[in-house]
Design an enzyme around this catalytic site. Structure first.
Site, PDB file in Angstrom:
ATOM      1  N   GLU A   1     -19.465 -39.926  47.195  1.00  0.00           N
ATOM      2  CA  GLU A   1     -20.002 -39.101  46.101  1.00  0.00           C
ATOM      3  C   GLU A   1     -21.182 -38.277  46.584  1.00  0.00           C
ATOM      4  OE1 GLU A   1     -19.280 -38.596  42.977  1.00  0.00           O
ATOM      5  OE2 GLU A   1     -18.578 -40.408  41.958  1.00  0.00           O
ATOM      6  N   ASP A   2     -21.384 -37.120  45.962  1.00  0.00           N
ATOM      7  CA  ASP A   2     -22.560 -36.313  46.273  1.00  0.00           C
ATOM      8  C   ASP A   2     -23.804 -36.894  45.609  1.00  0.00           C
ATOM      9  OD1 ASP A   2     -21.526 -35.738  43.790  1.00  0.00           O
ATOM     10  OD2 ASP A   2     -21.611 -33.560  43.991  1.00  0.00           O
TER      11      ASP A   2
ATOM     12  N   ASP B   1     -25.869 -40.172  38.970  1.00  0.00           N
ATOM     13  CA  ASP B   1     -26.952 -39.939  38.012  1.00  0.00           C
ATOM     14  C   ASP B   1     -26.882 -41.078  36.986  1.00  0.00           C
ATOM     15  OD1 ASP B   1     -28.846 -38.671  36.431  1.00  0.00           O
ATOM     16  OD2 ASP B   1     -27.566 -37.051  35.783  1.00  0.00           O
TER      17      ASP B   1
ATOM     18  N   PHE C   1     -33.298 -31.746  38.629  1.00  0.00           N
ATOM     19  CA  PHE C   1     -31.985 -31.151  38.852  1.00  0.00           C
ATOM     20  C   PHE C   1     -31.978 -30.458  40.215  1.00  0.00           C
ATOM     21  CE2 PHE C   1     -28.506 -28.141  38.493  1.00  0.00           C
ATOM     22  CZ  PHE C   1     -27.512 -28.971  37.986  1.00  0.00           C
TER      23      PHE C   1
ATOM     24  N   ARG D   1     -24.214 -23.889  46.121  1.00  0.00           N
ATOM     25  CA  ARG D   1     -23.591 -24.935  46.943  1.00  0.00           C
ATOM     26  C   ARG D   1     -23.849 -24.700  48.429  1.00  0.00           C
ATOM     27  NH1 ARG D   1     -20.094 -27.853  43.569  1.00  0.00           N
ATOM     28  NH2 ARG D   1     -19.013 -26.648  41.991  1.00  0.00           N
TER      29      ARG D   1
HETATM   30  P1  5GP Z   1     -23.246 -39.057  36.252  1.00  0.00           P
HETATM   31  O1  5GP Z   1     -21.889 -39.223  35.630  1.00  0.00           O
HETATM   32  O2  5GP Z   1     -23.566 -40.090  37.293  1.00  0.00           O
HETATM   33  O3  5GP Z   1     -24.319 -38.934  35.224  1.00  0.00           O
HETATM   34  O4  5GP Z   1     -23.261 -37.643  36.929  1.00  0.00           O
HETATM   35  C1  5GP Z   1     -22.613 -37.397  38.080  1.00  0.00           C
HETATM   36  C2  5GP Z   1     -22.337 -35.924  38.213  1.00  0.00           C
HETATM   37  O5  5GP Z   1     -23.319 -35.138  37.542  1.00  0.00           O
HETATM   38  C3  5GP Z   1     -22.418 -35.505  39.635  1.00  0.00           C
HETATM   39  O6  5GP Z   1     -21.189 -35.671  40.295  1.00  0.00           O
HETATM   40  C4  5GP Z   1     -22.836 -34.059  39.529  1.00  0.00           C
HETATM   41  O7  5GP Z   1     -21.693 -33.265  39.328  1.00  0.00           O
HETATM   42  C5  5GP Z   1     -23.674 -34.011  38.280  1.00  0.00           C
HETATM   43  N1  5GP Z   1     -25.108 -34.068  38.549  1.00  0.00           N
HETATM   44  C6  5GP Z   1     -25.980 -35.050  38.211  1.00  0.00           C
HETATM   45  N2  5GP Z   1     -27.230 -34.759  38.605  1.00  0.00           N
HETATM   46  C7  5GP Z   1     -27.146 -33.544  39.196  1.00  0.00           C
HETATM   47  C8  5GP Z   1     -28.124 -32.703  39.827  1.00  0.00           C
HETATM   48  O8  5GP Z   1     -29.326 -32.990  39.944  1.00  0.00           O
HETATM   49  N3  5GP Z   1     -27.652 -31.540  40.340  1.00  0.00           N
HETATM   50  C9  5GP Z   1     -26.348 -31.156  40.263  1.00  0.00           C
HETATM   51  N4  5GP Z   1     -26.009 -29.986  40.797  1.00  0.00           N
HETATM   52  N5  5GP Z   1     -25.407 -31.929  39.676  1.00  0.00           N
HETATM   53  C10 5GP Z   1     -25.804 -33.111  39.162  1.00  0.00           C
END
Ligand code: 5GP
Length: 194
Positions: A108-109, A112, A162, A175
């Site tokens: 995963e990138d 959150d 963010f 990106r």
């Molecule tokens: P989660 O489901 O864990 O809340 O969120 C995961 C997804 O939210 C990540 O795969 C990404 O697409 C997006 N995301 C969460 N935080 C960030 C951030 O700081 N920057 C960006 N670009 N995407 C985020």
């Protein structure tokens, strides 16, 4: 640092570089070495998520010295292009490979709230892999809703900001920045640059 025109044009929207390119690359190499050690002889399948994780997986796999299989899924996790996690995940592209009885590493990138990872884990677990773990480049631990994610490899823990770059976007832009940066507030508040 790459010096292309496009990159320098994007820099004006960046408030601060959170993780510089050299630091990213060094950490990715360490993760690759750890994965190579832990998965020796296991021929793992690395499952990556489009599009955010593409830069990470490209560098990570090149830092891995054992045989691996690479596969991709595509999901859309946000509606409306905002920055808040909706928790609603749509599967746009499934894996090409079978993962039953394989050692699966979900790459995963960023994690959150953990809702997206939790959805993906459920989907993969249903196919009975031999093992299933997570490798994430970035982790916003303070925002976690879902507990007990099997995050075994973690690049960086980051604060609740963010971020964009190295695969991560805001409205499909940024990106291609080679570092992880924090966007200027007016870009986020102003509804973006598209
Ligand atoms: P989660 O489901 O864990 O809340 O969120 C995961 C997804 O939210 C990540 O795969 C990404 O697409 C997006 N995301 C969460 N935080 C960030 C951030 O700081 N920057 C960006 N670009 N995407 C985020």
């Amino acid at each position: 640092m790459y010096r292309s025109m496009e990159t320098s044009e994007l820099l004006k929207d960046i408030k601060e570089i959170l993780i510089p390119e050299e630091q990213l690359q060094a950490r990715v190499r360490e993760l690759g070495e750890a994965i190579s050690r832990d998965y020796r002889g296991l021929n793992p399948i690395l499952v990556s998520v489009l599009k955010g994780a593409v830069y990470f997986i490209a560098d990570l796999t090149r830092a891995i010295s054992i045989p691996i299989t690479l596969d991709f899924m595509a999901i859309s996790s946000y509606s409306g292009g905002g920055t808040a996690s909706s928790g609603v995940v749509r599967l746009l592209k499934d894996l090409d490979e079978q993962i039953t009885e394989r050692h699966v590493l979900l790459v995963e990138d960023i994690i959150d709230t953990g809702l997206t990872a939790s959805y993906l884990l459920r989907l993969l677990r249903a196919r009975n892999p031999e093992s299933l773990r997570i490798c994430t480049l970035l982790d916003k631990t303070s925002r976690r809703i879902v507990e007990d994610l099997p995050i075994v490899y973690r690049g960086f823990e980051i604060p609740d900001v963010f971020v964009v770059g190295y695969g991560l976007d805001y409205r499909q832009l940024y990106r291609n920045l080679p570092f992880i940066g924090i966007l200027r507030e007016e870009i986020l508040e102003g509804g973006g640059v598209v």
